[in-house]
Structures are given as structure tokens and as C-alpha cells.
Write a protein that holds these residues in place. Sequence first.
Motif, PDB file in Angstrom:
ATOM      1  N   THR A 148       0.832  -1.193   0.000  1.00  0.00           N
ATOM      2  CA  THR A 148       0.000   0.000   0.000  1.00  0.00           C
ATOM      3  C   THR A 148       0.868   1.244   0.000  1.00  0.00           C
ATOM      4  O   THR A 148       1.927   1.268   0.641  1.00  0.00           O
ATOM      5  CB  THR A 148      -0.897   0.016   1.268  1.00  0.00           C
ATOM      6  OG1 THR A 148      -1.699  -1.162   1.277  1.00  0.00           O
ATOM      7  CG2 THR A 148      -1.788   1.242   1.319  1.00  0.00           C
ATOM      8  N   ILE A 149       0.403   2.269  -0.712  1.00  0.00           N
ATOM      9  CA  ILE A 149       0.977   3.607  -0.584  1.00  0.00           C
ATOM     10  C   ILE A 149      -0.176   4.573  -0.328  1.00  0.00           C
ATOM     11  O   ILE A 149      -1.329   4.282  -0.638  1.00  0.00           O
ATOM     12  CB  ILE A 149       1.773   4.062  -1.831  1.00  0.00           C
ATOM     13  CG1 ILE A 149       0.876   4.143  -3.068  1.00  0.00           C
ATOM     14  CG2 ILE A 149       2.978   3.180  -2.052  1.00  0.00           C
ATOM     15  CD1 ILE A 149       1.514   4.876  -4.239  1.00  0.00           C
ATOM     16  N   LYS A 150       0.158   5.703   0.269  1.00  0.00           N
ATOM     17  CA  LYS A 150      -0.814   6.772   0.472  1.00  0.00           C
ATOM     18  C   LYS A 150      -0.556   7.857  -0.565  1.00  0.00           C
ATOM     19  O   LYS A 150       0.591   8.149  -0.892  1.00  0.00           O
ATOM     20  CB  LYS A 150      -0.679   7.349   1.882  1.00  0.00           C
ATOM     21  CG  LYS A 150      -0.993   6.345   2.976  1.00  0.00           C
ATOM     22  CD  LYS A 150      -0.788   6.948   4.351  1.00  0.00           C
ATOM     23  CE  LYS A 150      -1.082   5.931   5.444  1.00  0.00           C
ATOM     24  NZ  LYS A 150      -0.877   6.526   6.785  1.00  0.00           N
TER      25      LYS A 150
ATOM     26  N   ILE B 123       6.370   2.054  -8.954  1.00  0.00           N
ATOM     27  CA  ILE B 123       6.363   2.490  -7.549  1.00  0.00           C
ATOM     28  C   ILE B 123       6.035   1.306  -6.649  1.00  0.00           C
ATOM     29  O   ILE B 123       6.716   1.039  -5.647  1.00  0.00           O
ATOM     30  CB  ILE B 123       5.349   3.636  -7.344  1.00  0.00           C
ATOM     31  CG1 ILE B 123       5.844   4.925  -8.007  1.00  0.00           C
ATOM     32  CG2 ILE B 123       5.061   3.850  -5.858  1.00  0.00           C
ATOM     33  CD1 ILE B 123       4.775   6.012  -8.116  1.00  0.00           C
ATOM     34  N   MET B 124       4.978   0.569  -6.990  1.00  0.00           N
ATOM     35  CA  MET B 124       4.543  -0.537  -6.153  1.00  0.00           C
ATOM     36  C   MET B 124       5.554  -1.681  -6.152  1.00  0.00           C
ATOM     37  O   MET B 124       5.734  -2.345  -5.136  1.00  0.00           O
ATOM     38  CB  MET B 124       3.182  -1.045  -6.647  1.00  0.00           C
ATOM     39  CG  MET B 124       2.068  -0.035  -6.416  1.00  0.00           C
ATOM     40  SD  MET B 124       2.002   0.509  -4.678  1.00  0.00           S
ATOM     41  CE  MET B 124       0.278   0.858  -4.494  1.00  0.00           C
ATOM     42  N   THR B 125       6.251  -1.881  -7.259  1.00  0.00           N
ATOM     43  CA  THR B 125       7.289  -2.914  -7.308  1.00  0.00           C
ATOM     44  C   THR B 125       8.432  -2.559  -6.365  1.00  0.00           C
ATOM     45  O   THR B 125       8.935  -3.425  -5.618  1.00  0.00           O
ATOM     46  CB  THR B 125       7.815  -3.084  -8.748  1.00  0.00           C
ATOM     47  OG1 THR B 125       6.722  -3.502  -9.579  1.00  0.00           O
ATOM     48  CG2 THR B 125       8.942  -4.096  -8.814  1.00  0.00           C
ATOM     49  N   ARG B 126       8.830  -1.281  -6.355  1.00  0.00           N
ATOM     50  CA  ARG B 126       9.898  -0.859  -5.445  1.00  0.00           C
ATOM     51  C   ARG B 126       9.462  -1.003  -3.987  1.00  0.00           C
ATOM     52  O   ARG B 126      10.220  -1.507  -3.140  1.00  0.00           O
ATOM     53  CB  ARG B 126      10.307   0.586  -5.742  1.00  0.00           C
ATOM     54  CG  ARG B 126      11.111   0.733  -7.039  1.00  0.00           C
ATOM     55  CD  ARG B 126      11.714   2.115  -7.181  1.00  0.00           C
ATOM     56  NE  ARG B 126      10.725   3.155  -7.398  1.00  0.00           N
ATOM     57  CZ  ARG B 126      10.264   3.528  -8.590  1.00  0.00           C
ATOM     58  NH1 ARG B 126      10.683   2.936  -9.695  1.00  0.00           N
ATOM     59  NH2 ARG B 126       9.377   4.524  -8.688  1.00  0.00           N
ATOM     60  N   VAL B 127       8.241  -0.563  -3.677  1.00  0.00           N
ATOM     61  CA  VAL B 127       7.736  -0.685  -2.315  1.00  0.00           C
ATOM     62  C   VAL B 127       7.599  -2.155  -1.934  1.00  0.00           C
ATOM     63  O   VAL B 127       7.919  -2.575  -0.818  1.00  0.00           O
ATOM     64  CB  VAL B 127       6.398   0.076  -2.154  1.00  0.00           C
ATOM     65  CG1 VAL B 127       5.757  -0.205  -0.798  1.00  0.00           C
ATOM     66  CG2 VAL B 127       6.619   1.580  -2.334  1.00  0.00           C
ATOM     67  N   GLY B 128       7.128  -2.980  -2.863  1.00  0.00           N
ATOM     68  CA  GLY B 128       6.972  -4.411  -2.603  1.00  0.00           C
ATOM     69  C   GLY B 128       8.275  -5.139  -2.399  1.00  0.00           C
ATOM     70  O   GLY B 128       8.305  -6.248  -1.871  1.00  0.00           O
ATOM     71  N   SER B 129       9.379  -4.512  -2.815  1.00  0.00           N
ATOM     72  CA  SER B 129      10.720  -5.084  -2.588  1.00  0.00           C
ATOM     73  C   SER B 129      11.367  -4.550  -1.322  1.00  0.00           C
ATOM     74  O   SER B 129      12.540  -4.805  -1.062  1.00  0.00           O
ATOM     75  CB  SER B 129      11.625  -4.771  -3.787  1.00  0.00           C
ATOM     76  OG  SER B 129      11.118  -5.360  -4.952  1.00  0.00           O
TER      77      SER B 129
ATOM     78  N   PRO C 110      11.057   7.906   9.390  1.00  0.00           N
ATOM     79  CA  PRO C 110      10.578   6.772   8.604  1.00  0.00           C
ATOM     80  C   PRO C 110       9.068   6.602   8.744  1.00  0.00           C
ATOM     81  O   PRO C 110       8.450   7.167   9.652  1.00  0.00           O
ATOM     82  CB  PRO C 110      11.321   5.584   9.219  1.00  0.00           C
ATOM     83  CG  PRO C 110      11.545   5.988  10.645  1.00  0.00           C
ATOM     84  CD  PRO C 110      11.732   7.483  10.628  1.00  0.00           C
ATOM     85  N   VAL C 111       8.485   5.812   7.850  1.00  0.00           N
ATOM     86  CA  VAL C 111       7.039   5.569   7.853  1.00  0.00           C
ATOM     87  C   VAL C 111       6.771   4.084   7.671  1.00  0.00           C
ATOM     88  O   VAL C 111       7.601   3.354   7.124  1.00  0.00           O
ATOM     89  CB  VAL C 111       6.330   6.354   6.726  1.00  0.00           C
ATOM     90  CG1 VAL C 111       6.394   7.842   6.975  1.00  0.00           C
ATOM     91  CG2 VAL C 111       6.891   5.994   5.365  1.00  0.00           C
ATOM     92  N   ALA C 112       5.603   3.665   8.102  1.00  0.00           N
ATOM     93  CA  ALA C 112       5.174   2.285   7.862  1.00  0.00           C
ATOM     94  C   ALA C 112       4.588   2.153   6.457  1.00  0.00           C
ATOM     95  O   ALA C 112       4.748   1.128   5.802  1.00  0.00           O
ATOM     96  CB  ALA C 112       4.147   1.862   8.911  1.00  0.00           C
ATOM     97  N   VAL C 113       3.890   3.200   6.013  1.00  0.00           N
ATOM     98  CA  VAL C 113       3.290   3.219   4.672  1.00  0.00           C
ATOM     99  C   VAL C 113       3.803   4.466   3.957  1.00  0.00           C
ATOM    100  O   VAL C 113       3.619   5.588   4.438  1.00  0.00           O
ATOM    101  CB  VAL C 113       1.744   3.230   4.746  1.00  0.00           C
ATOM    102  CG1 VAL C 113       1.146   3.280   3.343  1.00  0.00           C
ATOM    103  CG2 VAL C 113       1.230   2.011   5.506  1.00  0.00           C
ATOM    104  N   HIS C 114       4.444   4.273   2.821  1.00  0.00           N
ATOM    105  CA  HIS C 114       5.013   5.390   2.066  1.00  0.00           C
ATOM    106  C   HIS C 114       3.923   6.281   1.484  1.00  0.00           C
ATOM    107  O   HIS C 114       2.824   5.818   1.189  1.00  0.00           O
ATOM    108  CB  HIS C 114       5.914   4.866   0.941  1.00  0.00           C
ATOM    109  CG  HIS C 114       7.119   4.157   1.452  1.00  0.00           C
ATOM    110  ND1 HIS C 114       8.208   4.824   1.953  1.00  0.00           N
ATOM    111  CD2 HIS C 114       7.394   2.831   1.548  1.00  0.00           C
ATOM    112  CE1 HIS C 114       9.118   3.948   2.324  1.00  0.00           C
ATOM    113  NE2 HIS C 114       8.644   2.726   2.103  1.00  0.00           N
ATOM    114  N   LYS C 115       4.282   7.557   1.305  1.00  0.00           N
ATOM    115  CA  LYS C 115       3.353   8.547   0.762  1.00  0.00           C
ATOM    116  C   LYS C 115       3.962   9.186  -0.468  1.00  0.00           C
ATOM    117  O   LYS C 115       5.175   9.382  -0.537  1.00  0.00           O
ATOM    118  CB  LYS C 115       3.072   9.637   1.791  1.00  0.00           C
ATOM    119  CG  LYS C 115       2.520   9.144   3.105  1.00  0.00           C
ATOM    120  CD  LYS C 115       2.405  10.297   4.099  1.00  0.00           C
ATOM    121  CE  LYS C 115       2.075   9.788   5.474  1.00  0.00           C
ATOM    122  NZ  LYS C 115       3.239   9.652   6.335  1.00  0.00           N
TER     123      LYS C 115
END
Length: 196
Positions: free
Chosen positions: A83-85, A186-192, A119-124
Motif C-alpha cells: 500500500t501507498i498513500k 512504484i509498487m514494485t519498489r515498495v513491494g521489494s 521513517p514511515v510504515a506506509v510510504h506517501k
Amino acid sequence: MALAQPEPGGMLQGRTDPRDAHRTGPLRGTLATTACMETLQVGYLHAVAAAAGCSLSQPFPDNGIDWQVNHGAPEHVVDDEVTIKVQLKATYQVPPRPAGPTFAFTLDNEHLVKLARTPVAVHKILVVMLVPRERDQWLAACHDRLDLRHCCYWTNLAGHPVTGRRRTTVRIPTTRIFDDRALCEIMTRVGSGGTP
């Protein structure tokens, strides 16, 4: 029963009113332009999310973040769904195809602090839509496509300092066009386990 067919411009033949002589387009509603800009950018986000295979949710009540975007894929390392915000903004003060590598956009410091936290738990991410000043130029439809003008750009403001007294100008990269491919990346980078 015969149905009236609209003209290419969207108006039915024979429907004219002498009071409309000054108007060159259809009668638009009186909703404030800024409210219409919000609706337009939400439509853009929905289209991008649909093409990227993402689901959307809207926090209620809104706590300074407009949308959450979820992307499910078994290839993600941190979870099968990440998830991203997303904070949406729109402006008609920047022309289309901004010259140079970035364009300036001013945020209230309160919004910037929320977007810059680390830092954050969910990126924005911040997504800024550039729209024409006149609503009749926002979109055009034909048989094979719907053109939505002009474009959305995205940036990750994590760690960005507050520099203004009440508002801070940030730079939005013109290379970061927000479309379905960009969202998937974006989601691929966050998912990694990385950042947007």
C-alpha cells in the motif's frame, strides 16, 4: 420509439435559447472550479489505478491523505499486497509540458510535514495535476479514446524540509509522469522493501 441523437459537440439539434447567445459551449454547473479540479484528479487517479491493477480506498475521515492505493502481486517480497498513500493536488497556474527538469508547487506546511515524515510504515507520494484554466478544455471524447488534460506528476517528499513560514515551495520532477506504468514501478519498489 426514435431517440434523439446528440450532435458531435454534445448538444441536441434545435435546442437553443436566446439567453445562451454569449456562451460558446454547453451550460456547465456552478460548482466551484477548485471542487471540479478535485473531481477531475480523482478520475485521473481511478483510471491510472484501474490500468495498473490496483485497488483504491479513501480514508474516512480524511486525515490529510486523500487515497490509499493497494497493489497485490505474489512477487512482492514484504507482503503479497503493498500500500501507498496518495495526496492529490491540482493547479492551473503551471502550463502544460513545464520547461526544465522540475516545476514549482507550493504546499501548506501542515501538508508538507505529513508528506515529509520519515521513517514511515506506509510510504506517501504527492500527485500534482496540471489542468487548463478553462473547464471546457479539460477533456475531449471521441469513439476510440477519452483525452484528459493535462497531466499528473508524482514525487516522494520524504525528508523534505519546511522552509517557508506558512507554506513551502517544493520542486516536482517533470520526468515523473503519473501513469499506470509509473504506479506499477512504484509498487514494485515498495513491494521489494524500498521507497517509491
